[in-house]
Design an enzyme around this catalytic site. Structure first.
Site, PDB file in Angstrom:
ATOM      1  N   TYR A 155      12.621 -28.280  19.803  1.00  0.00           N
ATOM      2  CA  TYR A 155      13.134 -29.363  18.968  1.00  0.00           C
ATOM      3  C   TYR A 155      14.117 -28.830  18.051  1.00  0.00           C
ATOM      4  CZ  TYR A 155      13.394 -33.537  16.140  1.00  0.00           C
ATOM      5  OH  TYR A 155      13.830 -34.549  15.348  1.00  0.00           O
ATOM      6  N   ILE A 180      10.529 -40.067  10.057  1.00  0.00           N
ATOM      7  CA  ILE A 180      10.701 -41.630  10.270  1.00  0.00           C
ATOM      8  C   ILE A 180       9.380 -42.188  10.738  1.00  0.00           C
ATOM      9  CG2 ILE A 180      11.958 -43.558  10.996  1.00  0.00           C
ATOM     10  CD1 ILE A 180      14.628 -41.427  11.336  1.00  0.00           C
ATOM     11  N   LYS A 233      18.093 -29.621  18.287  1.00  0.00           N
ATOM     12  CA  LYS A 233      18.744 -30.291  17.184  1.00  0.00           C
ATOM     13  C   LYS A 233      19.843 -29.645  16.381  1.00  0.00           C
ATOM     14  CE  LYS A 233      16.822 -34.481  17.610  1.00  0.00           C
ATOM     15  NZ  LYS A 233      17.636 -35.444  17.843  1.00  0.00           N
ATOM     16  N   ALA A 235      15.791 -26.129  18.145  1.00  0.00           N
ATOM     17  CA  ALA A 235      16.925 -25.442  18.838  1.00  0.00           C
ATOM     18  C   ALA A 235      17.740 -26.615  19.250  1.00  0.00           C
ATOM     19  CB  ALA A 235      16.354 -24.626  19.778  1.00  0.00           C
ATOM     20  N   SER A 247      18.644 -33.733  13.157  1.00  0.00           N
ATOM     21  CA  SER A 247      17.262 -33.433  12.460  1.00  0.00           C
ATOM     22  C   SER A 247      17.513 -32.567  11.356  1.00  0.00           C
ATOM     23  CB  SER A 247      16.197 -33.244  13.323  1.00  0.00           C
ATOM     24  OG  SER A 247      14.875 -32.751  12.473  1.00  0.00           O
TER      25      SER A 247
END
Length: 177
Positions: free
Chosen positions: A55, A88, A59, A57, A42
């Protein structure tokens, strides 16, 4: 929600999931001296999103894992690519487990941040288009190690990689703060 269970859940899904899949297929690719590994990361890997700490960290870890692995396996004909995605439009927004615990202490910033994320996701890129984008990467003879999907996300990613941490924090803070 800063619990160990929340941390484990995100790490298990995003980082360990990639690791286990690669570990399962790695031997086959080494024997064949060819293969394609495409990990999904991401833009949050470089544009660290407040109140999405685990999240972001996880990614960042997926991206770093992919960069390092690409260097390890390139001599064996195996290409590793990481695709850093932006928002998305999927069912993920409705399925998100939310917690605004501590929102009062943050002056409502958690609620505002989550609301902005949900808005961005609901107005995000078309999943079918992203699928075609990733398929195009897989078909490349010599894919790059990293791709960022979407013009605005490419720009944000570039800014976050070039700017000092304080400036990056201000930009992301304006978006999600």
């Amino acid at each position: 929600n800063m619990t160990e269970e929340a941390f484990d859940s995100v790490i298990d899904t995003n980082l360990k999931g990639a690791f286990h899949m690669i570990r399962h297929l790695y031997g086959h690719m080494m024997r064949r001296r060819s293969g394609r590994i495409v990990n999904i990361s991401s833009v949050a890997a470089v544009a660290h999103i407040p109140f999405q700490t685990f999240y972001s960290a996880s990614k960042a870890a997926v991206s770093s894992y992919s960069y390092a692995l690409a260097n390890e396996v390139k001599p064996y004909g195996i290409h590793v690519t990481v695709v850093e995605l932006g928002d998305i439009c999927t069912g993920f927004t409705k399925a998100r487990q939310k917690s605004i615990l501590g929102d009062d202490e943050y002056g409502g910033r958690i609620s505002r941040s989550v609301s902005q994320m949900e808005h961005d996701e609901q107005n995000g890129m078309d999943p079918a288009r992203i699928g075609r984008y990733i398929a195009g990467i897989v078909e490349k003879k010599k894919p790059a190690v990293v791709y960022v999907a979407g013009a605005q996300y490419k720009f944000l990613s570039l800014l976050c990689k070039l700017l000092p941490a304080a400036a990056r924090g201000k930009i992301v803070g304006k978006i999600y703060g």
